[in-house]
Design an enzyme around this catalytic site. Structure first.
Site, PDB file in Angstrom:
ATOM      1  N   GLN A 114     -52.269  -3.970   0.210  1.00  0.00           N
ATOM      2  CA  GLN A 114     -51.771  -4.534   1.468  1.00  0.00           C
ATOM      3  C   GLN A 114     -52.381  -3.844   2.684  1.00  0.00           C
ATOM      4  O   GLN A 114     -52.278  -4.369   3.802  1.00  0.00           O
ATOM      5  CB  GLN A 114     -50.238  -4.448   1.518  1.00  0.00           C
ATOM      6  CG  GLN A 114     -49.709  -3.030   1.641  1.00  0.00           C
ATOM      7  CD  GLN A 114     -48.192  -2.944   1.561  1.00  0.00           C
ATOM      8  OE1 GLN A 114     -47.615  -3.121   0.491  1.00  0.00           O
ATOM      9  NE2 GLN A 114     -47.541  -2.676   2.687  1.00  0.00           N
ATOM     10  N   CYS A 135     -45.727  -6.075   2.385  1.00  0.00           N
ATOM     11  CA  CYS A 135     -45.314  -5.995   0.978  1.00  0.00           C
ATOM     12  C   CYS A 135     -44.556  -7.236   0.531  1.00  0.00           C
ATOM     13  O   CYS A 135     -44.712  -7.696  -0.594  1.00  0.00           O
ATOM     14  CB  CYS A 135     -44.443  -4.771   0.778  1.00  0.00           C
ATOM     15  SG  CYS A 135     -42.954  -4.788   1.795  1.00  0.00           S
ATOM     16  N   HIS A 153     -39.046  -1.843   0.940  1.00  0.00           N
ATOM     17  CA  HIS A 153     -40.298  -2.236   0.290  1.00  0.00           C
ATOM     18  C   HIS A 153     -39.994  -3.322  -0.742  1.00  0.00           C
ATOM     19  O   HIS A 153     -38.912  -3.333  -1.320  1.00  0.00           O
ATOM     20  CB  HIS A 153     -40.919  -1.004  -0.371  1.00  0.00           C
ATOM     21  CG  HIS A 153     -42.323  -1.182  -0.841  1.00  0.00           C
ATOM     22  ND1 HIS A 153     -43.303  -1.770  -0.079  1.00  0.00           N
ATOM     23  CD2 HIS A 153     -42.922  -0.853  -2.022  1.00  0.00           C
ATOM     24  CE1 HIS A 153     -44.451  -1.783  -0.763  1.00  0.00           C
ATOM     25  NE2 HIS A 153     -44.239  -1.233  -1.947  1.00  0.00           N
ATOM     26  N   ASN A 190     -47.124  -2.522  -7.808  1.00  0.00           N
ATOM     27  CA  ASN A 190     -47.103  -2.282  -6.363  1.00  0.00           C
ATOM     28  C   ASN A 190     -48.318  -2.946  -5.712  1.00  0.00           C
ATOM     29  O   ASN A 190     -49.181  -3.498  -6.405  1.00  0.00           O
ATOM     30  CB  ASN A 190     -47.078  -0.762  -6.104  1.00  0.00           C
ATOM     31  CG  ASN A 190     -46.503  -0.413  -4.746  1.00  0.00           C
ATOM     32  OD1 ASN A 190     -46.300  -1.290  -3.889  1.00  0.00           O
ATOM     33  ND2 ASN A 190     -46.239   0.865  -4.529  1.00  0.00           N
TER      34      ASN A 190
END
Ligand SMILES: *[C@@H]1O[C@H](CO)[C@@H](O)[C@H](O)[C@H]1NC(C)=O
Ligand SMILES: *[C@@H]1O[C@H](CO)[C@@H](O)[C@H](O)[C@H]1NC(C)=O
Ligand SMILES: *[C@@H]1O[C@H](CO)[C@@H](O)[C@H](O)[C@H]1NC(C)=O
Ligand SMILES: *[C@@H]1O[C@H](CO)[C@@H](O)[C@H](O)[C@H]1NC(C)=O
Ligand SMILES: *[C@@H]1O[C@H](CO)[C@@H](O)[C@H](O)[C@H]1NC(C)=O
Ligand SMILES: *[C@@H]1O[C@H](CO)[C@@H](O)[C@H](O)[C@H]1NC(C)=O
Length: 336
Positions: A145, A151, A288, A305
């Site tokens: 990102q 996110c 997040h 992630n």
């Protein structure tokens, strides 16, 4: 030469005098900064970054020297950021998330009365001992990102990518940038590009407009004008549900597909490998969004992630069982 630099840093940074800066640390800094191609505005910033780096390096060494820790930490792209900067640049604002949480819970469940597929699975299905959707080819590559709090768009794109694979047997990267640019207040959403936003609103948006592919609408890590028109732009989820906040419910959901999850990632910056349990469980604030892609036999959650493969276990993390880092708090699954 090194001693000279060392001396000048110490003289310029009286606040940091207490720190023990060795030549080894300076060399570690030089190596790290050339690896990460750091360019700083001026000498002041460079010295400040070095000090932050030394502090982070110190913490990393201390952590890894303690054999009681279940996970290790490492230098990475965040190693010259303070905790506060990391929260500001990479995570979503917690007060923003708290504020929106209330309004969101009503719109979270979208037509789930018309869909009892997941309900069915959680009641009658025997849970697998472990599940990992990566091994089934249902998870796209790890993305990055960059310095943008987007996110939420990665978590949403990822949960749609996996559902699309399970439903249509096609693993296609979807466009996070479309979500960043188009899931905006002007289109009726409380999502704000690089400042944060909501996976659930991405699903709502995509159900109406369709989400296009990553190669057609590439990621640029800043918010631009929405560049799609019409209502036929690609994959459209038809329905989705919020997963109840128990471990069993999340496991049941994961037997059906990957799940978009919100977490407190305040302390995740330097994670490298192992079972992460470093969150302050008494002060969880969700900041997040990521993708849960499974769990192992010990009940650790497997997390994808969006901080590149350089972070963590090739971009992934294993998170300790139960509600570690708030992972059970607010989760979404596409069901049709
Ligand atoms: C590791 O854990 C043991 C048992 O709880 C404790 O006695 C010891 O001090 C710990 N070691 C470190 C380095 O924290
Ligand atoms: C969801 O339910 C509402 C009301 O029942 C209905 O108007 C709408 O068309 C449904 N949307 C979808 C995508 O099924
Ligand atoms: C719910 O599941 C039952 C049992 O499989 C099925 O008969 C029914 O049609 C489903 N209802 C809806 C609304 O999908
Ligand atoms: C919008 O998309 C069109 C076609 O995909 C492209 O040619 C154009 O450069 C894009 N505009 C912006 C501002 O990104
Ligand atoms: C889980 O959800 C219930 C309501 O469904 C709520 O009362 C409870 O506080 C939640 N627990 C946690 C730990 O968030
Ligand atoms: C946490 O998870 C483990 C393993 O799944 C389980 O044995 C334990 O009872 C759970 N603890 C709590 C407090 O829920």
């Amino acid at each position: 030469m090194n001693k000279l630099i060392l001396l000048s840093i110490i003289m310029l940074m009286p606040l940091c005098l207490a720190q023990d800066i060795s030549v080894e640390k300076l060399l570690a800094y030089n190596k790290w900064s050339s690896q990460h191609q750091r360019v700083y505005l001026n000498e002041h910033e460079k010295l400040f970054r070095q000090m932050v780096f030394f502090e982070n390096l110190q913490k990393i060494q201390e952590h890894n020297n303690n054999p009681n820790n279940t996970y290790s930490v490492h230098l990475n792209q965040f190693s010259d950021m303070t905790k506060e900067e990391f929260a500001e640049k990479i995570l979503m604002k917690s007060d923003f998330v708290d504020h929106l949480m209330k309004g969101i819970s009503q719109e979270a469940t979208h037509n789930d009365t018309n869909n009892n597929e997941t309900q069915l699975s959680s009641n009658s299905l025997t849970l697998a001992d472990s599940i990992d959707w990566r091994t089934k080819g249902a998870v796209t590559s790890v993305k990055n990102q960059g310095g943008c709090g987007s996110c939420w768009s990665f978590s949403a794109a990822a949960v749609m990518e996996s559902f699309n694979f399970i439903q249509n047997k096609a693993l296609v990267d979807f466009s996070e940038q479309q979500l960043v640019d188009c899931v905006i207040p002007a289109n009726g959403y409380n999502s704000y590009g690089c400042n944060g936003g909501w996976p659930v609103q991405c699903l709502d948006y995509a159900s109406k407009v369709g989400i296009t592919t990553l190669d057609k609408y590439p990621y640029v890590a800043v918010q631009n004008n929405c560049n799609v028109t019409g209502t036929n732009n690609g994959f459209k989820p038809k329905s989705w549900i919020q997963i109840p906040n128990t471990s069993n419910d999340l496991k049941s959901a994961l037997n059906f597909s990957p799940v978009s999850v919100l977490v407190d990632a305040s302390t995740w910056g330097n994670y490298y490998s192992g079972i992460y349990n470093g969150c302050d469980q008494l002060h969880i604030s969700l900041n997040h969004a990521v993708l849960a892609v499974g769990y192992d036999q010990q009940g650790n959650w497997i997390i994808k992630n969006s901080w590149s493969t350089y972070w963590g276990e090739n971009g992934y993390m294993r998170l300790a069982p139960n509600n570690t880092c708030g992972i059970l708090s607010y989760n979404l699954q596409v069901t049709a």
